[in-house]
Motif scaffolding. Structure first.
Motif, PDB file in Angstrom:
ATOM      1  N   ILE A   1      49.519  31.806  28.655  1.00  0.00           N
ATOM      2  CA  ILE A   1      48.354  31.518  29.225  1.00  0.00           C
ATOM      3  C   ILE A   1      48.316  31.546  30.538  1.00  0.00           C
ATOM      4  O   ILE A   1      48.886  30.540  31.213  1.00  0.00           O
ATOM      5  N   VAL A   2      47.698  32.331  31.432  1.00  0.00           N
ATOM      6  CA  VAL A   2      47.675  32.430  32.639  1.00  0.00           C
ATOM      7  C   VAL A   2      46.460  31.406  33.302  1.00  0.00           C
ATOM      8  O   VAL A   2      45.407  31.571  32.868  1.00  0.00           O
ATOM      9  N   VAL A   3      46.787  30.553  34.114  1.00  0.00           N
ATOM     10  CA  VAL A   3      45.888  29.545  34.885  1.00  0.00           C
ATOM     11  C   VAL A   3      45.795  30.166  36.419  1.00  0.00           C
ATOM     12  O   VAL A   3      46.778  30.072  37.036  1.00  0.00           O
ATOM     13  N   PRO A   4      44.708  30.714  36.589  1.00  0.00           N
ATOM     14  CA  PRO A   4      44.536  31.167  37.959  1.00  0.00           C
ATOM     15  C   PRO A   4      44.170  30.077  39.185  1.00  0.00           C
ATOM     16  O   PRO A   4      43.964  30.267  40.336  1.00  0.00           O
ATOM     17  N   TYR A   5      44.911  28.981  38.949  1.00  0.00           N
ATOM     18  CA  TYR A   5      44.898  27.862  40.006  1.00  0.00           C
ATOM     19  C   TYR A   5      46.233  26.896  40.014  1.00  0.00           C
ATOM     20  O   TYR A   5      47.062  27.403  39.012  1.00  0.00           O
ATOM     21  N   ALA A   6      46.316  26.248  40.926  1.00  0.00           N
ATOM     22  CA  ALA A   6      47.765  25.673  40.870  1.00  0.00           C
ATOM     23  C   ALA A   6      47.586  24.457  39.986  1.00  0.00           C
ATOM     24  O   ALA A   6      46.475  24.046  39.379  1.00  0.00           O
TER      25      ALA A   6
END
Length: 360
Positions: free
Chosen positions: A73-78
């Motif tokens: 699951i890619v999270v586009p945030y830190a």
């Protein structure tokens, strides 16, 4: 006499003699064309059969073989924000249900566009998913003229996961004890006031607040909630607009002061903090996070994931955990999620246009 007549009739009824040798060229031509037609038909039937077999294999594989390896699951945030927290909760509960590891991978950058593009360009096989907040899905299209992806056509909505309000906060040392005092201070020092934000979605809401109140502050972007909050703690900036989860501990510890919340009602965890609407500011916004997949992901996979997310968000321990962070767990159908995306893109595009707000 009768014999003579019979002989005459017989001669008349005899078949005419045909010279088959003269028809040989015609026969060869007919046989050649028939052979060509048969070959063409055979090729066509073989091609159709192969296509049907490939489709059947793909369908069977999607329904029976998936998943047979780890899912990411890619999270586009830190790490640290509400979106990241939701992704990790879903991954934790999803892994045992699917019988495969579910990994969370943070890919921040470019207003969450880096991680989003990574998923858009990934194979639509159910092994790369996106846990995205409103930012890259509805706010980026409203703010960025030439976006490298189209959230409506390049992604398949699976399910909403949670919604959450934002809090406008300042350092404990700030002389501003209310939002009205903050506006007054900013007008007296317009070149010395600035605010931090982790993505374009927060910027758009903050710029809307500025347009509604006359607040004077320059924007300073950061890659994620944690660095955006840290900028206020170190007084690099005077304020931030951030989701409530990441700053909950800092607010309770008295290191940050909340001046307003963007929800319609006050938060149970901070009953003393008024909403922006209570302070005469016509702004009411809740952000959301949801799970998406690359466009073209097989429907059976999307359906299974949607059912699992809805189940996970309804679990009592998840409800309790999210409640402590002021995150409302949400499960939705894929169709309802798609409708939310479409409606909010239209809404925020209009808001940005009316208030002349652009991404910086």
């Amino acid at each position: 006499m009768f014999a003579s007549r019979r002989s005459d009739c017989t001669s008349r009824l005899q078949k005419p003699k045909i010279n088959f040798q003269n028809l040989t060229p015609f026969r060869q031509e007919i046989e050649m064309k028939t052979s060509q037609l048969t070959t063409h038909k055979r090729k066509t039937l073989v091609g159709v059969a192969l296509l049907m077999l490939a489709g059947l294999c793909t369908s069977v594989q999607a329904q029976t073989a998936w998943p047979n390896k780890a899912i990411r699951i890619v999270v586009p945030y830190a790490p640290g924000g509400a979106n990241d927290i939701l992704a990790r909760v879903v991954a934790e509960k999803l892994a045992p249900a699917l019988g495969q590891p579910v990994l969370v991978e943070n890919k921040p950058g470019a207003g969450a566009a880096v991680g989003t593009e990574l998923v858009v360009k990934s194979p639509p096989d159910g092994y790369t998913l996106l846990m995205a907040a409103s930012g890259p899905i509805v706010f980026n299209p409203a703010l960025v003229a030439k976006l490298a992806y189209n959230p409506v056509t390049d992604l398949t909505p699976i399910s909403l996961a949670g919604s959450f309000p934002m809090i406008l906060a300042v350092n404990e040392a700030s002389p501003a004890k209310s939002f009205a005092e903050l506006v007054t201070l900013s007008k007296a020092n317009p070149t010395k006031f600035n605010y931090s934000y982790p993505s374009a979605s927060f910027q758009l809401v903050m710029e809307l607040v500025k347009a509604k109140t006359g607040l004077k502050a320059l924007n300073v972007p950061y890659q994620g909630s944690a660095p955006s909050i840290n900028a206020v703690l170190t007084q690099e900036v005077q304020m931030t607009l951030i989701d409530s989860g990441p700053i909950a501990a800092l607010l309770k510890a008295g290191k940050l002061r909340a001046l307003g919340v963007t929800s319609e009602q006050r938060l149970a965890a901070y009953p003393q903090v008024p909403t922006l609407k209570e302070q005469g500011i016509d702004v009411s916004v809740n952000f959301w996070s949801g799970l998406l997949a690359p466009a073209g992901t097989p429907a059976p996979i999307v359906k299974r994931l949607q059912e699992e997310v809805a189940r996970i968000m309804a679990l009592p321990d998840v409800q309790e955990r999210m409640g402590k962070l002021d995150i409302k767990p949400v499960g939705s159908s894929s169709a309802d999620f798609a409708k939310v995306i479409s409606q909010e893109i239209q809404l925020w595009t209009q808001v940005a246009k009316e208030n002349n707000i652009k991404a910086e």
